[in-house]
Write an enzyme that holds these catalytic residues in place. Structure first.
Site, PDB file in Angstrom:
ATOM      1  N   MET A 148       0.811  -1.228   0.000  1.00  0.00           N
ATOM      2  CA  MET A 148       0.000   0.000   0.000  1.00  0.00           C
ATOM      3  C   MET A 148       0.837   1.267   0.000  1.00  0.00           C
ATOM      4  SD  MET A 148      -3.565   0.188   2.003  1.00  0.00           S
ATOM      5  CE  MET A 148      -4.282   1.793   1.684  1.00  0.00           C
ATOM      6  N   HIS A 149       2.090   1.187  -0.416  1.00  0.00           N
ATOM      7  CA  HIS A 149       2.887   2.399  -0.549  1.00  0.00           C
ATOM      8  C   HIS A 149       2.999   2.747  -2.034  1.00  0.00           C
ATOM      9  CE1 HIS A 149       5.134   1.694   3.534  1.00  0.00           C
ATOM     10  NE2 HIS A 149       3.822   1.702   3.664  1.00  0.00           N
ATOM     11  N   TYR A 150       1.909   3.121  -2.645  1.00  0.00           N
ATOM     12  CA  TYR A 150       1.954   3.510  -4.055  1.00  0.00           C
ATOM     13  C   TYR A 150       1.297   4.873  -4.179  1.00  0.00           C
ATOM     14  CZ  TYR A 150       0.207  -1.156  -3.061  1.00  0.00           C
ATOM     15  OH  TYR A 150      -0.121  -2.301  -2.435  1.00  0.00           O
TER      16      TYR A 150
END
Ligand SMILES: Cc1cc2nc3c(=O)[nH]c(=O)nc-3n(C[C@H](O)[C@H](O)[C@H](O)COP(=O)(O)OP(=O)(O)OC[C@H]3O[C@@H](n4cnc5c(N)ncnc54)[C@H](O)[C@@H]3O)c2cc1C
Ligand code: SF4
Lengths: 279, 581
Positions: free
Chosen positions: B501-503
């Site tokens: 979820m680090h986009y």
């Protein structure tokens, strides 16, 4: 039990072998819990009246297959998981821990049906390449199921219409076939070293079946075996939290606030979700 | 036909930190807010008694189900993209509170260098340091300007921490003291200090003590229960939207929250947004929610896709390098979080205990805090040792060369259980002309709308920075006295795993409408009553986790929206054109 006599015979051979090799199987309640179902009634379970009576006071496990229909598939699965996590001086192996039942239930679950995944087509035929090779493909090429697409090796992409449950059935079939081709014997009857050889062939992706890579099947088998060994016992594996005991893992505990700074390794008697929820 | 509802002041899409903060601030200011969330309603009691590694970590109970839609992914522009089919490879949040419910809670501010990355790099090393095609630019806001918003978010979230000795200036202390340090964290910090580095106790969104935030929400002390990352906290000790901004918004009486509401279009007319179209996922009924201001706070992917499907703004075209929607896609993938693992023969750690944000960290090789003159990359990474509290399935580490199954595996994995510590480098990721988002020509969602397509290729910069980081982590693990040290391997290429979820990016902020989609209030240049809030606004990925920066910018956006409503319209900042890429 009269039709398909041969395979029943094989299953009985397996169970006899296991029976002789591992008294733990009986102790772990798997035979009583019907690993081989009714097949064993005449052969091994000539239960006397006394045994039946004393059984009534013991906790009974109602394990039965709910996904794998055929005994043979389940016996093969059991043998394969046992090679992945074998019984040894450290303690119980996959079979005694209930891992085959864990996998059976997982296959029958939403996860086994890929119920939370994107399963819409088109499904391209996928060829994995060893090293990523840049492909000059038309920009807006429409993928059809006959388009061959190159993926980088180790891609996380899963590009098959097959669900995990089907994957298991196909994979076990392929293992059986490889065993027959290579050793002229059923997988369950092979020596452990020979079984390992087959598993290694799968691990290395050397076996081809139904458009998927055998190494993908192996990683699924390995991963679910480890999950079955160590997941909370509510899922059918990790019987009696024995795997947690082997590892020194305590299971779900409300608070470590008073222990987080401790220098010494703390071993606790494990407790499961069942205790945690106060059942 | 969609059923048309009564108009409100503001409609907010998404209920994570971003949507939660905007909703809380505007409903506190007296505006009528409707918050739409595609997932289900949930409360803290949903998390009580469910500490179950298989269900949450391995079967992704709190992660978005991909039954209806996903993204497609490819490496090179010439490739056909394929859908990311498995939920395990595509972790985005859903349900009330969003991904912000199962986050770990590790907290970092990004660096002053980040906000002016282009000017500062040129100033120190000259223009030649920036390779052709790397689209870094200044953000249109400085660290000093954003600092008060960081401070505000930290107060709301109740962050526990101590200042980074190499950190930028802070206007206040963390609201709570740092978390207790376990022996493993002490070992990491002492060893790093011995070799001349500057370790400190990582800041966290797990509470070191009971805390009441400025909105009057109370959070409880963390129990180090270890079922934290990928789980909802059943003690109310993790700072998440359900413990903070959502109850704050509710209490005002001005915010209506509708769950099971999947937004599918922004409706607009004559250059202004008029509302959103959404579908009730239980019944299939369609609704139109009109509003004066539309806020997209639906995470990077939905924010971008909704704009593209609604035909708002110009989709980035890598060939002409024109267009702003979908531009500057970055994220942390398989080239980040690489480092070294130490195996200790004579030491055992209570590593089954822990919390999501429990750890030690250091910034010596972060941002531009070290000299890059002779290095083949820009920026850097943070180093961390984290004690999440390992579950039994996860903790099966064996030294390299050990078989991954069978007798020897069993023996060694049992021996090394709780004798294994990992130190990693979370590297920054720069935007490139060839990494972007657009719509997929082939694959569709359950409504027949095209999926979002990601094109993302690892570059030499990514590999060089990772290689550097792995060496630095190895030095620390050596100093820690490990008997066996395994170094992580560099990936050949991006593996299509979207599991952290680090986009970010795609609706990136800036000063120049040629290269940025929103201004520094996250107001769309092209449509002044549309604000796009969240990671989509970040022009590059810094060395650390993104959430505090998302939180700070959400406060900034809320301020902008209020200003916009009060002043009855207009762009809140004047566009500037620049030579920035
Ligand atoms: C396991 C894990 C651990 C993490 N740990 C950390 C950490 O330690 N530190 C850190 O800084 N960050 C961490 N993150 C990242 C962090 O979760 C995100 O940065 C943060 O949640 C982003 O907040 P948001 O409000 O922008 O998006 P979200 O929290 O994702 O909220 C967006 C919401 O919008 C909803 N939505 C999306 N599309 C639609 C639509 N079309 N209609 C209606 N609703 C829609 C979603 O359902 C979701 O609820 C972690 C992420 C994961 C997965
Ligand atoms: S570790 Fe702390 S914050 Fe995390 S779930 Fe447990 S009690 Fe909550």
């Amino acid at each position: 039990m009269t039709n398909n006599k041969n395979s029943n015979q094989d299953t009985q051979d397996l169970s006899r072998r296991k029976f002789l090799k591992s008294g733990g199987l009986v102790a772990g309640g798997l035979l009583g819990g019907s690993l081989f179902g009714g097949l064993l009634t005449s052969q091994f379970q000539k239960g006397t009246k006394e045994e039946t009576a004393s059984q009534a006071n013991k906790p009974v496990s109602f394990d039965a297959r709910t996904f794998f229909s055929r005994n043979e598939d389940f016996a093969l699965l059991s043998a394969a998981t046992e090679r992945i996590f074998p019984e040894n001086a450290n303690g119980m192996g996959a079979i005694e821990l209930g891992v085959p039942y864990f996998i059976d239930r997982q296959c029958a679950s939403n996860w086994g049906r890929n119920g939370n995944d994107y399963m819409h087509g088109p499904f391209p035929s996928v060829v994995k390449t060893d090293v990523y090779q840049e492909e000059n493909r038309p920009k807006d090429e429409v993928i059809t199921s006959s388009t061959v697409v190159k993926l980088p090796a180790d891609t996380a992409n899963y590009q098959t219409k097959m669900t995990r449950g089907t994957f298991f059935l196909e994979g076990l079939n392929a293992m059986e076939k490889t065993s027959q081709d290579k050793f002229g014997e059923r997988f369950v009857n092979l020596e452990p070293e020979q079984q390992d050889e087959i598993l290694s062939m799968f691990e290395k992706g050397e076996v081809k079946f139904s458009g998927v890579d055998s190494s993908d099947f192996f990683s699924l088998l390995r991963q679910t075996t480890i999950e079955g060994v160590y997941a909370d016992p509510v899922y059918g594996g990790n019987r009696n939290m024995e795997a947690w005991r082997m590892k020194g893992y305590p299971g779900p505990i409300m608070s470590f606030l008073d222990k987080i700074e401790e220098e010494e390794f703390i071993v606790m008697e494990p407790s499961s979700l069942r205790n945690y929820q106060g059942l | 036909m969609a059923k048309k509802l009564d108009k409100v002041d503001v409609v907010v899409v998404g209920s994570g930190w971003a949507g939660g903060i905007v909703s809380a601030e505007l409903s506190k200011a007296g505006y009528q807010v409707v918050m739409l969330e595609r997932g289900k309603d949930q409360t803290r009691s949903d998390f009580i008694g469910v500490k179950d590694e298989l269900r949450y970590t391995n079967r992704h109970e709190m992660i978005e189900k991909l039954t209806g839609d996903t993204i497609t992914s490819r490496v090179s522009i010439g490739d056909a993209a394929l859908p990311v089919r498995l939920q395990k490879d595509m972790n985005t949040g859903t349900d009330l509170g969003g991904g912000s419910m199962h986050w770990a809670g590790s907290v970092y501010r990004w660096r002053s260098y980040d906000f002016e990355i282009r000017s500062k790099t040129i100033e120190r090393y000259g223009e030649g340091k920036i390779p052709e095609g790397m689209q870094i630019r200044d953000w249109g806001i400085t660290y000093d300007e954003l600092e008060p918003y960081y401070a505000k978010w930290e107060q709301t979230a109740g962050i526990s921490g101590e200042p980074d000795p190499l950190g930028d200036k802070r206007s206040n202390e963390y609201p709570n003291p740092p978390m207790l340090a376990s022996p493993a964290i002490k070992l990491f910090k002492e060893s790093a200090k011995e070799i001349g580095l500057h370790p400190y106790q990582m800041a966290s969104g797990n509470m070191s003590q009971t805390y009441t935030n400025p909105d009057g929400e109370t959070l409880n002390q963390c129990m180090f229960c270890s079922f934290c990352t990928m789980y909802g906290c059943d003690f109310g000790s993790k700072s998440d939207p359900l413990a903070t901004v959502i109850p704050t918004a509710r209490k005002t009486g001005n915010c209506e929250i509708r769950t099971n509401s999947l937004v599918r279009r922004v409706i607009h007319k004559d250059g202004k947004a008029t509302g959103v179209l959404y579908t009730d996922t239980r019944t299939g009924q369609e609704f139109e929610q009109p509003a004066d201001v539309v806020v997209l706070a639906a995470f990077t992917f939905s924010n971008n896709r909704l704009l593209m499907l609604s035909d708002i703004g110009e989709i980035y075209n890598p060939e002409t390098r024109k267009g702003t929607i979908g531009r500057n896609f970055t994220g942390q993938f398989n080239s980040t979080f690489l480092g070294a693992t130490g195996f200790f023969n004579d030491k055992k750690f209570n590593y089954y205990m822990g919390a999501g944000g429990l750890g030690g960290a250091l910034s010596d090789y972060d941002a531009d805090l070290f000299d890059h003159t002779d290095l083949d990359f820009i920026h850097g990474g943070g180093i961390e040792l984290r004690q999440y509290g390992d579950g039994a399935i996860k903790n099966n580490f064996v030294p390299k060369g050990t078989p991954t199954w069978g007798e020897e595996f069993k023996e060694k994995s049992l021996f090394y259980a709780f004798r294994t510590l990992t130190v990693w480098y979370s590297a920054a990721v720069m935007p490139w002309w060839h990494n972007y988002m657009d719509l997929d020509p082939t694959y569709k969602d359950e409504f027949g709308d095209p999926l979002l397509r990601i094109t993302n290729k690892l570059t030499e910069q990514d590999k060089n920075i990772a290689k550097f980081g792995i060496e630095k982590c190895t030095e620390i693990v050596e100093a820690m006295g490990a008997d066996i040290i395994d170094q992580d391997e560099l990936p050949d290429q991006f593996n299509h795993g979207y599991d952290g979820m680090h986009y970010i990016g795609g609706v990136a902020m800036g000063e120049d409408p040629e290269t940025s989609a929103v201004n520094n209030y996250l107001q769309l240049w092209e449509m002044e009553n549309l604000f796009v809030v969240g990671g989509s606004a970040l022009p590059h990925f810094s060395s650390h986790h993104p959430t505090p920066t998302i939180g700070a910018l959400s406060y900034r956006a809320a301020e902008g929206i209020e200003k916009y409503l009060k002043e009855k319209g207009g762009l809140l900042t004047k566009p500037k054109s620049s030579v920035n890429a």
